[in-house]
Structures are given as C-alpha cells and as structure tokens.
Enzyme design. Structure first.
Site, short mmCIF file in Angstrom:
data_model
loop_
_atom_site.label_atom_id
_atom_site.label_comp_id
_atom_site.label_asym_id
_atom_site.label_seq_id
_atom_site.Cartn_x
_atom_site.Cartn_y
_atom_site.Cartn_z
N ARG A 200 0.81 -1.22 0.00
CA ARG A 200 0.00 0.00 0.00
C ARG A 200 0.85 1.27 0.00
NH1 ARG A 200 -3.47 -1.04 4.79
NH2 ARG A 200 -1.60 -2.23 5.19
N THR A 201 1.89 1.28 0.81
CA THR A 201 2.75 2.47 0.84
C THR A 201 3.38 2.71 -0.53
OG1 THR A 201 3.22 2.08 3.17
CG2 THR A 201 4.74 3.53 2.00
N LYS B 75 24.26 -9.79 -4.37
CA LYS B 75 25.68 -9.58 -4.69
C LYS B 75 26.46 -9.00 -3.51
CE LYS B 75 24.84 -9.28 -9.59
NZ LYS B 75 24.61 -8.41 -10.74
N ARG C 297 11.79 2.08 1.41
CA ARG C 297 11.34 1.32 2.59
C ARG C 297 12.44 0.30 2.83
NH1 ARG C 297 6.71 -0.92 5.63
NH2 ARG C 297 5.70 1.03 5.04
N HIS D 121 8.08 6.38 10.08
CA HIS D 121 7.27 6.27 8.88
C HIS D 121 6.62 7.64 8.71
CE1 HIS D 121 5.02 4.73 5.68
NE2 HIS D 121 4.18 3.92 6.28
#
Lengths: 152, 310
Positions: free
Chosen positions: B55-56, B85, B106, B134
C-alpha cells in the site's frame, strides 16, 4: 586520626577519582586498560570523607587525553582526572559529557543499519536527572550508557 | 519563492518543525483541490522498496504519476540483484540516486533512510525504516485531521490499542505535541505508551491521560485514532476478555461530538466492526486516500519551489 587512602601512590600517570561505586570495573573493561602493560591499581567501594563510597583507578605512565576523558564521562559523569608527575598532581580536571560521540560504541540495537554499512556509529548524548542517555543518530533509539558493552 | 523543504531529505517526523508540518498539510490540501498533473514532468523518481509494503508503495507511485513524473524502482529487494551480490546500502544508494531526481525507500532496518540520505545525491523520502520512522504516514494522518477539523490546534485526540509497538501512534503523538492537543491514551497495561514518549510530553508540558478501557472517553473526543491489538501478544482467554474494552462498534457513538472522526492506519482486523463504516464518524478509508495527497505534497515541496512563502 588522619585518614589514609588504602591505595598506593603512583609516580607518573593518571588517577581517575570519584567514580561511582560499581563503575570502576566497567571503565577498566571499556577502555581495555588491563590489556596494556602499564601497572593499574583499582580501588572499589573506597570510603570518602563525605561518608559515601567511590571507585578509583590509577594507571601508571598513561595520560588520558580530552577525548578519552569525555568518553569516560559517559560512565562516570562525576569523575575527576588527576595527572600525576613525580608523585604530585600537576593537573586536575573534571570530565565533561560530550554532545556527540562517533566511532567508539556499537549501537545496542541489533537491527540498526550502522552495524553492516561503511559508517561510524554516532550518538547524541543527553543527561537527564543524572542519567546519561545516548540516542543513535541512525536508528533514533535511546540507550543508557550502562547497556554499551562493546567498542568498535 | 522558496520553501524550507526544497531539496531536503524527509527522514524523521521529529526533524520537521511546526511550520514545515503546516506547509506540507496546506500543500496537500492545495493539491487535492487543484491537481497539478504536469508539476513533475520530466522528473524521474526512484521507488526503492528493499522490504515489500504494497500500500505504501502504490500510494507513493500514484503520487508521482498524479504529478506527471516517472517511476523507476523495485517492489522488493528479493527480486533484485542488490542483496544477492552483497553490495552495501550505501553503494546501492549512490548508484540509484545518480539515475533519479529523488527517491523514496522502505527498508527493514532502523536508520536505513538516514544512512541513505548521507550517500544520496538527491533527496531521500523515508517510506518506513524498520520499527523506527514512517513520516509520510504521520503526514497523511495530520492532513486527515486538518481536513476533518479545520485545524491541528487544541484538539482532543485519543489513541487506542497497541500503543507500545505502534510507531504510527508514537510519531503522530510527537507531531501533534507541537499543536497543543490534549491526549487520551487507551491501552491494555502491557501495551501502554512507551516511557520515552511520555517523558517527551511531560517535557513539553502537554496534557495527557492514560486509560485501560474506552469507557467514558469517546464523548470528549475530536479524533479517535484506533490501532490493532495484536492477538498473538496475549493468550486466548486474556484476549477475549480484553476485546470488549478496545473494539469500536457503531453502538458506542451515542453522545459523541458531531465532529468526531475515527482514523486507523489500516489494515484493520477486528478492532473496528464493519457497522462503523457507514457512520458519519468513520474516516479511515478517506485517510488512506489522503496518503496520495500527502506524498504528492512532499514530492512537490522537495522537488520544486512552487509552494510555500510567496
């Protein structure tokens, strides 16, 4: 009757005095003082003239610089540092809590990004009602100085 | 024209002043009323979700596209070669920022966005870093509060549910503490507000009260911010017993203020029964939609100088 401290005087070096009882051992470990070859005398729970107790550390042939003194302040904010030459105190100063400390401590938050990236740890330091708190610049979590066990 | 957020990183809600929060809210409001579909034309925004958050991410990406920008990026680092890697986040960020005009991210580790901002050549917007911050959730919460109350000042705000682990609750409390609001914290004792937030409120002289049930609280409120009490934190008997004190139903609205609005960061599970949805007090789905406007506002402020003091 005259009172004498039951700790032998040193000719040259540093005496860290007025350490809160119980912190002496932590300071010894934190600065890894016992790993060097210099002679160290440590006094724990020594009585003070005010009827209280303190810890005390004497390190021969070593002079604490300001940076080390500031780090020391995190564990013993009321400590006094005496620089000794020829059995005499030639300089005496109180430690001062720095506003920031970088590259010395490991953040106790195991999920903090500073653990696995090419950056120095950084903490902003605040003293609240006698308690020293360190806030991580990265993860923003606050910790009391007692929880720091490891150095970088 | 200039605005204090131009070319700045948005990492933590506590980095923002009251004036900056007001500017973001007013810009969100302006963009909601008057869309600017070409504002970010020719701008490329990187959407880097080192940890998935559907959703974010969709909200951020919608915000970019509603302003006419283009999005590059990834929805989950598991689908990229980044982690595999062994490249550091610092190196990834230096490369990604060289492709884009800004990026939001995020990450599952606390402090990741702050670290990224130190290695990025373009502004970084934090879309959530572990259990830490957040900020865009808080900005959309603030915008929703402003939109429903016409002000952010002197409101009676209750937070209900898991106040111990809920980072949205912590950040919104910190932000609203700049606006002289009065707080009501309703939580089971095991999930009460952490001491550091309480200490901050005391330091700022804010008024707050702690409760262990919703009884008698609702009639005072302008904003009721519900969060989920996670079932798994309690044993079944304890949870069943607790449910009645922290679950909001439509019957409970008798005697409440007309302007009361119920917010929730979503997803909800069973802490708001579905009969609340059709009452005039429910605002959580509009709140989620407001996430797009709040994120548009941030992008507009960080990437252009068209808003703010004129």
């Amino acid at each position: 009757m005259k009172k004498h401290l039951k700790v032998e005087a040193i000719e040259q070096g540093t005496v860290i005095d007025h350490i809160a009882p119980g912190q002496g051992i932590k300071i010894l470990k934190f600065f890894e003082l016992s790993k060097g070859r210099q002679r160290i005398t440590i006094g724990l729970n020594l009585p003070t003239y005010a009827g209280e107790h303190k810890d005390l550390i004497k390190i021969e042939n070593t002079v604490f610089d300001q940076n080390q003194a500031n780090q020391l302040a995190l564990f013993a904010p009321k400590a006094t540092i005496n620089v000794i030459e020829n059995f005499e105190v030639v300089k005496k100063f109180k430690v001062a809590i720095p506003e920031q400390i970088a590259g010395v401590l490991i953040c106790p938050n195991s999920n903090c990004i500073s653990h696995n990236e090419p950056v120095d740890s950084r903490f902003n330091i605040k003293q609240e009602s006698g308690v020293v708190k360190l806030k991580c610049h990265y993860c923003e979590k606050s910790f009391i100085s007692e929880v720091f066990k490891e150095l970088h | 024209m200039s605005n204090p957020l131009y070319n700045k990183n948005i990492i933590s809600i506590t980095d923002l002043s009251r004036a900056e929060l007001e500017l973001i809210v007013s810009t969100a409001n302006e963009l909601k009323q008057h869309p600017r579909p070409d504002l970010l034309k020719n701008k490329v925004i990187a959407s880097c979700f080192f940890e998935a958050s559907t959703r974010t991410r969709l909200s951020f990406e919608t915000a970019v596209q509603r302003l006419g920008g283009s999005v590059i990026g990834f929805p989950d680092s598991g689908n990229t070669s980044l982690g595999k890697k062994g490249e550091t986040l610092a190196d990834s960020v230096q490369v990604i920022s060289s492709y884009s005009d800004a990026f939001f991210m995020r990450h599952n580790q606390e402090g990741a966005a702050r670290l990224a901002s130190e290695f990025s050549s373009v502004p970084v917007i934090n879309g959530g870093d572990g259990s830490n911050q957040h900020p865009t959730q808080t900005l959309l919460d603030l915008f929703s509060i402003y939109e429903t109350q016409g002000t952010l000042d002197k409101l009676q705000v209750a937070f209900v549910g898991d106040l111990k682990y809920g980072r949205t609750v912590h950040s919104l409390t910190q932000a609203l503490s700049l606006f002289d609001c009065e707080f009501h914290f309703v939580a089971p004792p095991a999930l009460s507000m952490p001491e550091y937030i309480i200490d901050e409120l005391k330091e700022k002289g804010c008024t707050f009260t702690q409760y262990d049930s919703l009884d008698g609280v609702l009639s005072k409120l302008d904003i009721l911010y519900m969060t989920r009490v996670q079932k798994e934190r309690f044993d079944e008997t304890e949870y069943q017993h607790m449910k009645s004190s922290f679950i909001l139903t439509a019957q409970m609205f008798e005697g409440v203020k007309d302007n009361l609005k119920v917010l929730h960061p979503l997803p909800r599970v069973d802490e708001i029964t579905t009969d609340v949805d059709s009452t005039p007090y429910a605002y959580y789905f509009q709140q989620a939609k407001n996430g797009v406007y709040a994120r548009q506002a941030l992008l507009a402020l960080v990437l252009t100088n068209e808003f703010g003091d004129k």
